[in-house]
Design an enzyme around this catalytic site. Structure first.
Site, PDB file in Angstrom:
ATOM      1  N   ARG A   1     -14.492 -11.995 -26.016  1.00  0.00           N
ATOM      2  CA  ARG A   1     -13.806 -12.432 -24.793  1.00  0.00           C
ATOM      3  C   ARG A   1     -14.660 -12.174 -23.561  1.00  0.00           C
ATOM      4  NH1 ARG A   1      -7.835 -10.254 -24.721  1.00  0.00           N
ATOM      5  NH2 ARG A   1      -7.726 -11.631 -22.914  1.00  0.00           N
TER       6      ARG A   1
ATOM      7  N   ASN B   1      -4.135  -9.779 -14.759  1.00  0.00           N
ATOM      8  CA  ASN B   1      -5.383 -10.246 -15.366  1.00  0.00           C
ATOM      9  C   ASN B   1      -6.367  -9.105 -15.581  1.00  0.00           C
ATOM     10  OD1 ASN B   1      -4.086 -12.635 -15.043  1.00  0.00           O
ATOM     11  ND2 ASN B   1      -5.376 -13.341 -13.354  1.00  0.00           N
TER      12      ASN B   1
ATOM     13  N   HIS C   1      -2.726  -4.403 -16.190  1.00  0.00           N
ATOM     14  CA  HIS C   1      -3.068  -4.477 -17.622  1.00  0.00           C
ATOM     15  C   HIS C   1      -4.510  -4.055 -17.904  1.00  0.00           C
ATOM     16  CE1 HIS C   1       0.400  -7.593 -17.945  1.00  0.00           C
ATOM     17  NE2 HIS C   1       0.841  -6.370 -17.918  1.00  0.00           N
TER      18      HIS C   1
ATOM     19  N   CYS D   1     -11.215  11.981 -24.276  1.00  0.00           N
ATOM     20  CA  CYS D   1     -11.109  12.609 -22.945  1.00  0.00           C
ATOM     21  C   CYS D   1     -10.594  11.639 -21.884  1.00  0.00           C
ATOM     22  CB  CYS D   1     -12.460  13.187 -22.529  1.00  0.00           C
ATOM     23  SG  CYS D   1     -13.669  11.937 -22.060  1.00  0.00           S
TER      24      CYS D   1
ATOM     25  N   THR E   1       1.812 -16.997 -13.070  1.00  0.00           N
ATOM     26  CA  THR E   1       2.317 -16.181 -14.169  1.00  0.00           C
ATOM     27  C   THR E   1       3.581 -16.821 -14.751  1.00  0.00           C
ATOM     28  OG1 THR E   1       3.104 -14.004 -14.862  1.00  0.00           O
ATOM     29  CG2 THR E   1       3.629 -14.658 -12.606  1.00  0.00           C
ATOM     30  N   SER E   2       3.754 -16.686 -16.060  1.00  0.00           N
ATOM     31  CA  SER E   2       4.948 -17.244 -16.715  1.00  0.00           C
ATOM     32  C   SER E   2       6.152 -16.335 -16.480  1.00  0.00           C
ATOM     33  CB  SER E   2       4.677 -17.390 -18.210  1.00  0.00           C
ATOM     34  OG  SER E   2       4.273 -16.142 -18.760  1.00  0.00           O
TER      35      SER E   2
HETATM   36  N1  APR Z   1      -2.516 -22.537 -11.173  1.00  0.00           N
HETATM   37  C1  APR Z   1      -1.361 -21.801 -11.183  1.00  0.00           C
HETATM   38  N2  APR Z   1      -0.667 -21.518 -12.321  1.00  0.00           N
HETATM   39  C2  APR Z   1      -1.150 -22.026 -13.477  1.00  0.00           C
HETATM   40  C3  APR Z   1      -2.318 -22.820 -13.535  1.00  0.00           C
HETATM   41  C4  APR Z   1      -3.007 -23.062 -12.310  1.00  0.00           C
HETATM   42  N3  APR Z   1      -4.122 -23.788 -12.264  1.00  0.00           N
HETATM   43  N4  APR Z   1      -2.525 -23.185 -14.837  1.00  0.00           N
HETATM   44  C5  APR Z   1      -1.502 -22.625 -15.570  1.00  0.00           C
HETATM   45  N5  APR Z   1      -0.682 -21.943 -14.751  1.00  0.00           N
HETATM   46  C6  APR Z   1       0.530 -21.187 -15.095  1.00  0.00           C
HETATM   47  C7  APR Z   1       1.239 -21.638 -16.359  1.00  0.00           C
HETATM   48  O1  APR Z   1       2.152 -22.677 -16.060  1.00  0.00           O
HETATM   49  C8  APR Z   1       1.948 -20.364 -16.801  1.00  0.00           C
HETATM   50  O2  APR Z   1       3.243 -20.273 -16.204  1.00  0.00           O
HETATM   51  O3  APR Z   1       0.127 -19.873 -15.352  1.00  0.00           O
HETATM   52  C9  APR Z   1       1.065 -19.249 -16.233  1.00  0.00           C
HETATM   53  C10 APR Z   1       0.282 -18.464 -17.275  1.00  0.00           C
HETATM   54  O4  APR Z   1       1.206 -17.778 -18.051  1.00  0.00           O
HETATM   55  P1  APR Z   1       0.729 -16.820 -19.247  1.00  0.00           P
HETATM   56  O5  APR Z   1      -0.287 -17.509 -20.043  1.00  0.00           O
HETATM   57  O6  APR Z   1       1.976 -16.337 -19.905  1.00  0.00           O
HETATM   58  O7  APR Z   1      -0.019 -15.625 -18.477  1.00  0.00           O
HETATM   59  P2  APR Z   1       0.611 -14.345 -17.749  1.00  0.00           P
HETATM   60  O8  APR Z   1       1.902 -14.647 -17.111  1.00  0.00           O
HETATM   61  O9  APR Z   1      -0.448 -13.790 -16.912  1.00  0.00           O
HETATM   62  O10 APR Z   1       0.851 -13.365 -19.022  1.00  0.00           O
HETATM   63  C11 APR Z   1       1.273 -12.064 -18.781  1.00  0.00           C
HETATM   64  O11 APR Z   1       0.991 -11.471 -21.082  1.00  0.00           O
HETATM   65  O12 APR Z   1      -0.233 -11.816 -22.939  1.00  0.00           O
HETATM   66  C12 APR Z   1       0.051 -10.897 -21.968  1.00  0.00           C
HETATM   67  O13 APR Z   1      -1.292  -9.164 -21.122  1.00  0.00           O
HETATM   68  C13 APR Z   1      -1.188 -10.548 -21.156  1.00  0.00           C
HETATM   69  O14 APR Z   1      -1.395 -10.275 -18.768  1.00  0.00           O
HETATM   70  C14 APR Z   1      -0.862 -11.094 -19.777  1.00  0.00           C
HETATM   71  C15 APR Z   1       0.644 -11.105 -19.764  1.00  0.00           C
END
Ligand code: APR
Length: 248
Positions: free
Chosen positions: A77, A109, A126, A137, A196-197
């Site tokens: 990664r 992120n 995270h 340690c 974020t979702s």
């Molecule tokens: N601009 C804004 N949002 C976007 C874009 C973009 N260009 N492209 C995608 N997205 C949105 C998607 O629609 C989705 O809602 O970003 C979101 C990404 O969601 P996830 O993939 O679920 O990521 P996140 O919310 O950061 O996940 C949270 O889950 O897997 C764990 O530890 C990991 O930090 C992560 C946590």
């Protein structure tokens, strides 16, 4: 999806953005999507590594069972991230540090792109893929300073094994990170949630805390999320296109 324009941002939000002193920005994988980082749930991520589901290879149990495999996955990664650059959303948020009296940047992120864009004091809920932590340690080490091949790197403080300094499935957030973010969320006037979702807790509760404390809550996302209905304003589109518009 129609490209979002300056007009799509309400006068209300413009005024609050101009007048705010204390704002909180929380980001997720979507803010890095335009830099080429796959999201977790937006279909970009393979979800499987060498036959192991993402939730398994990135789990606390795997550190116990097979630390070399965990390193192999995170080395892969990091290799993907090495050449990626911050996008206009990261760059704008970094500029805002001088725009507001108090800007708090909270991210889920681990890619380090906010810091690469110049953001300081980022609250990393995270962890960070460019750091390692000693399993004995707990000393933290910058991986850019460590020379190691595919073996498990060793802590030069105590000789213990190092592991990636990221929050794996089944693990707690770094001590104090959530509390610091929650405290700032309670005090902010404007809270922007970007990419974020909003399904992973406790991170997803940060905007809820801000809203409950009276902040104006704004979501930036091309898709609807469980948080959308709680927001005062939803800007539907890509972070790299929308975030810079807020400054103009
Ligand atoms: N601009 C804004 N949002 C976007 C874009 C973009 N260009 N492209 C995608 N997205 C949105 C998607 O629609 C989705 O809602 O970003 C979101 C990404 O969601 P996830 O993939 O679920 O990521 P996140 O919310 O950061 O996940 C949270 O889950 O897997 C764990 O530890 C990991 O930090 C992560 C946590």
């Amino acid at each position: 999806m129609q490209a979002i324009s300056r007009q799509s941002i309400s006068e209300e939000l413009r005024r609050r953005f101009r007048q705010a002193n204390n704002i909180l920005v929380m980001t997720g994988a979507g803010v890095s999507a335009e830099s080429g980082v796959p999201t977790f749930r937006g279909g970009g991520n393979t979800g499987v590594w060498k036959g192991l589901p993402f939730e398994i290879i990135s789990s606390a149990g795997m550190v116990e069972r097979d630390l070399p495999a965990v390193w192999e996955w995170f080395n892969y990664r990091r290799g993907l991230l090495e050449s990626l650059k911050p996008n206009p959303a990261h760059e704008a948020i970094a500029r805002w540090q001088t725009l507001f009296g108090d800007l708090t940047l909270v991210t889920q992120n681990i890619d380090g792109l906010h810091q690469k864009a110049g953001s300081r004091n980022v609250i990393e809920l995270h962890g960070n893929i460019w750091r390692a932590r000693c399993v004995d340690c707990a000393a933290r080490h910058d991986l850019r300073e460590l020379k190691f091949d595919n073996s498990v790197p060793v802590c030069f403080d105590c000789g213990g094994s190092l592991r990636p300094d990221v929050v794996l499935f089944g693990e707690m957030l770094p001590a104090g990170a959530f509390e610091a973010a929650a405290m700032k969320a309670e005090a902010c006037e404007l809270c922007l949630v970007v990419g974020t979702s909003a399904v992973v807790y406790p991170a997803a509760s940060i905007p809820e805390i801000a809203r409950a404390a009276g902040a104006y809550l704004v979501e930036v996302n091309p898709e609807v999320t469980p948080l959308s209905e709680l927001c005062d304003e939803v800007l539907t589109g890509k972070a790299g296109e929308i975030i810079p518009l807020l400054e103009r």
